[in-house]
Write a protein that holds these residues in place. Sequence first.
Motif, PDB file in Angstrom:
ATOM      1  N   MET A   1      34.007  54.202  34.976  1.00 39.38           N
ATOM      2  CA  MET A   1      35.325  54.426  34.703  1.00 39.38           C
ATOM      3  C   MET A   1      36.245  53.771  35.245  1.00 39.38           C
ATOM      4  O   MET A   1      36.122  53.445  36.652  1.00 39.38           O
ATOM      5  CB  MET A   1      35.563  56.037  35.186  1.00 39.38           C
ATOM      6  CG  MET A   1      36.957  56.665  34.753  1.00 39.38           C
ATOM      7  SD  MET A   1      37.512  57.821  35.599  1.00 39.38           S
ATOM      8  CE  MET A   1      35.923  59.094  35.700  1.00 39.38           C
ATOM      9  N   LEU A   2      37.174  53.116  34.673  1.00 42.54           N
ATOM     10  CA  LEU A   2      38.276  52.303  35.407  1.00 42.54           C
ATOM     11  C   LEU A   2      39.510  53.149  35.396  1.00 42.54           C
ATOM     12  O   LEU A   2      40.097  53.450  34.336  1.00 42.54           O
ATOM     13  CB  LEU A   2      38.570  51.072  34.709  1.00 42.54           C
ATOM     14  CG  LEU A   2      39.643  50.051  35.139  1.00 42.54           C
ATOM     15  CD1 LEU A   2      39.656  49.881  36.545  1.00 42.54           C
ATOM     16  CD2 LEU A   2      39.566  48.853  34.417  1.00 42.54           C
ATOM     17  N   VAL A   3      40.170  53.418  36.550  1.00 39.09           N
ATOM     18  CA  VAL A   3      41.236  54.105  36.369  1.00 39.09           C
ATOM     19  C   VAL A   3      42.688  53.467  37.005  1.00 39.09           C
ATOM     20  O   VAL A   3      42.680  52.864  38.021  1.00 39.09           O
ATOM     21  CB  VAL A   3      41.357  55.342  37.547  1.00 39.09           C
ATOM     22  CG1 VAL A   3      42.475  56.370  37.551  1.00 39.09           C
ATOM     23  CG2 VAL A   3      40.010  56.116  37.181  1.00 39.09           C
ATOM     24  N   GLY A   4      43.386  53.284  35.989  1.00 36.82           N
ATOM     25  CA  GLY A   4      44.698  52.396  36.145  1.00 36.82           C
ATOM     26  C   GLY A   4      45.874  53.165  36.876  1.00 36.82           C
ATOM     27  O   GLY A   4      45.631  54.311  37.149  1.00 36.82           O
ATOM     28  N   THR A  22      30.688  56.290  37.508  1.00 36.72           N
ATOM     29  CA  THR A  22      31.073  55.310  38.686  1.00 36.72           C
ATOM     30  C   THR A  22      32.518  54.997  38.475  1.00 36.72           C
ATOM     31  O   THR A  22      32.979  54.657  37.302  1.00 36.72           O
ATOM     32  CB  THR A  22      30.206  54.152  38.436  1.00 36.72           C
ATOM     33  OG1 THR A  22      28.711  54.577  38.679  1.00 36.72           O
ATOM     34  CG2 THR A  22      30.503  53.174  39.663  1.00 36.72           C
ATOM     35  N   ILE A  23      33.276  55.155  39.564  1.00 39.17           N
ATOM     36  CA  ILE A  23      34.733  54.788  39.418  1.00 39.17           C
ATOM     37  C   ILE A  23      35.147  53.683  40.024  1.00 39.17           C
ATOM     38  O   ILE A  23      34.835  53.563  41.342  1.00 39.17           O
ATOM     39  CB  ILE A  23      35.442  56.265  39.827  1.00 39.17           C
ATOM     40  CG1 ILE A  23      35.061  57.525  39.350  1.00 39.17           C
ATOM     41  CG2 ILE A  23      37.073  56.179  39.842  1.00 39.17           C
ATOM     42  CD1 ILE A  23      35.537  58.733  40.169  1.00 39.17           C
ATOM     43  N   LEU A  78      38.760  44.865  35.132  1.00 39.30           N
ATOM     44  CA  LEU A  78      37.697  44.410  34.127  1.00 39.30           C
ATOM     45  C   LEU A  78      36.818  43.187  34.156  1.00 39.30           C
ATOM     46  O   LEU A  78      35.749  43.585  34.031  1.00 39.30           O
ATOM     47  CB  LEU A  78      38.721  44.671  32.807  1.00 39.30           C
ATOM     48  CG  LEU A  78      37.600  44.492  31.519  1.00 39.30           C
ATOM     49  CD1 LEU A  78      36.929  45.957  31.272  1.00 39.30           C
ATOM     50  CD2 LEU A  78      38.506  44.494  30.158  1.00 39.30           C
ATOM     51  N   ARG A  79      37.458  42.252  34.585  1.00 41.15           N
ATOM     52  CA  ARG A  79      36.359  41.212  34.728  1.00 41.15           C
ATOM     53  C   ARG A  79      35.562  41.117  35.900  1.00 41.15           C
ATOM     54  O   ARG A  79      34.371  40.713  36.104  1.00 41.15           O
ATOM     55  CB  ARG A  79      37.311  39.824  34.942  1.00 41.15           C
ATOM     56  CG  ARG A  79      37.743  39.418  33.754  1.00 41.15           C
ATOM     57  CD  ARG A  79      38.681  38.109  33.887  1.00 41.15           C
ATOM     58  NE  ARG A  79      40.020  38.446  34.450  1.00 41.15           N
ATOM     59  CZ  ARG A  79      40.648  37.499  35.603  1.00 41.15           C
ATOM     60  NH1 ARG A  79      40.123  36.381  35.685  1.00 41.15           N
ATOM     61  NH2 ARG A  79      42.036  37.767  35.659  1.00 41.15           N
ATOM     62  N   LEU A  80      36.049  42.112  37.006  1.00 40.19           N
ATOM     63  CA  LEU A  80      35.074  42.299  38.278  1.00 40.19           C
ATOM     64  C   LEU A  80      33.895  43.354  37.981  1.00 40.19           C
ATOM     65  O   LEU A  80      32.871  43.380  38.460  1.00 40.19           O
ATOM     66  CB  LEU A  80      35.802  42.831  39.377  1.00 40.19           C
ATOM     67  CG  LEU A  80      36.807  41.867  39.981  1.00 40.19           C
ATOM     68  CD1 LEU A  80      37.780  42.476  40.837  1.00 40.19           C
ATOM     69  CD2 LEU A  80      36.165  40.696  40.462  1.00 40.19           C
ATOM     70  N   ILE A  81      34.052  44.132  36.823  1.00 37.36           N
ATOM     71  CA  ILE A  81      33.050  45.310  36.585  1.00 37.36           C
ATOM     72  C   ILE A  81      31.935  44.643  35.829  1.00 37.36           C
ATOM     73  O   ILE A  81      32.135  44.277  34.612  1.00 37.36           O
ATOM     74  CB  ILE A  81      33.720  46.338  35.881  1.00 37.36           C
ATOM     75  CG1 ILE A  81      34.706  46.954  37.050  1.00 37.36           C
ATOM     76  CG2 ILE A  81      32.816  47.572  35.494  1.00 37.36           C
ATOM     77  CD1 ILE A  81      35.617  48.239  36.173  1.00 37.36           C
ATOM     78  N   ASP A  82      30.832  44.845  36.216  1.00 38.26           N
ATOM     79  CA  ASP A  82      29.345  44.617  35.424  1.00 38.26           C
ATOM     80  C   ASP A  82      28.974  46.057  34.917  1.00 38.26           C
ATOM     81  O   ASP A  82      28.186  46.603  35.817  1.00 38.26           O
ATOM     82  CB  ASP A  82      28.478  43.837  36.285  1.00 38.26           C
ATOM     83  CG  ASP A  82      27.268  43.583  35.513  1.00 38.26           C
ATOM     84  OD1 ASP A  82      27.308  43.592  34.408  1.00 38.26           O
ATOM     85  OD2 ASP A  82      26.227  42.960  36.013  1.00 38.26           O
ATOM     86  N   ALA A  83      29.242  46.477  33.605  1.00 32.02           N
ATOM     87  CA  ALA A  83      28.653  47.511  33.204  1.00 32.02           C
ATOM     88  C   ALA A  83      28.596  47.644  31.729  1.00 32.02           C
ATOM     89  O   ALA A  83      29.218  46.682  30.986  1.00 32.02           O
ATOM     90  CB  ALA A  83      29.739  48.764  33.497  1.00 32.02           C
TER      91      ALA A  83
END
Length: 227
Positions: A1-4, A22-23, A78-83
């Motif tokens: 999960m990405l929280v803006g 995973t947040i 978004l570019r840093l997350i590997d999912a």
Amino acid sequence: MLVGGGPVGASDLSQVLTIAPTIVAADGGAVPVIKAGLMPYAVTGDFDSLPKTLRDTLPDGLLHHTPDQNYTDFDKALRLIDAPVVVAVGCMGGRVDHQLAAFHTLVARCNHRCVLVGPEEVVFHCPKHIDLPTQVGDVVSLFPMARVTGRSDGLKWPIEGLDFAPDVFVGTSNRATGPSALHMDVPGMLVILPRRMLAQVTQGLADLPKPAQWPARAAQYTDPPQS
């Protein structure tokens, strides 16, 4: 999960946690996460909207400073997350410019599978092919961010033969006649579906075979040199 850092609804975190436990918080997105009694796996951004009092309480290992002002915190996170898939909350329903920037990022980073969660809808960048578990009457809106052509199955108004472009033709408020499918010739199409389909859409994107995914668009979206 990405929280803006945009509005986060009362049920957003609890619902998305069942899908993406995973947040990662993008800058000020850490505020609603902490207020909900949760701890992010990481916090990224330039930290201009992360209160210093809160920042000082977080372990240094959670903080990933990304000061580049050429990109939004959502884009950088978004570019840093590997999912397999990122489900993003707090990126819709607030400032229009932030929401448009998030739509831009979905297309610019088309090799990253990501679903934006809004108050009533979910939005994602359409892969080369996707099957959608829509029901009769479901609204299926298609908004092009570039010149796009494709084909559809299970829509009241088929899209084959249409030349989509943001300044020419868009596909607002199409309707499903049952389960549907989309086939795109090039990247650039955003799909907007009812929010109740969040879990199914997320799983569908996670299950995509390699041939259905768009490659990275490195030539058009290369980071500028850093000083």
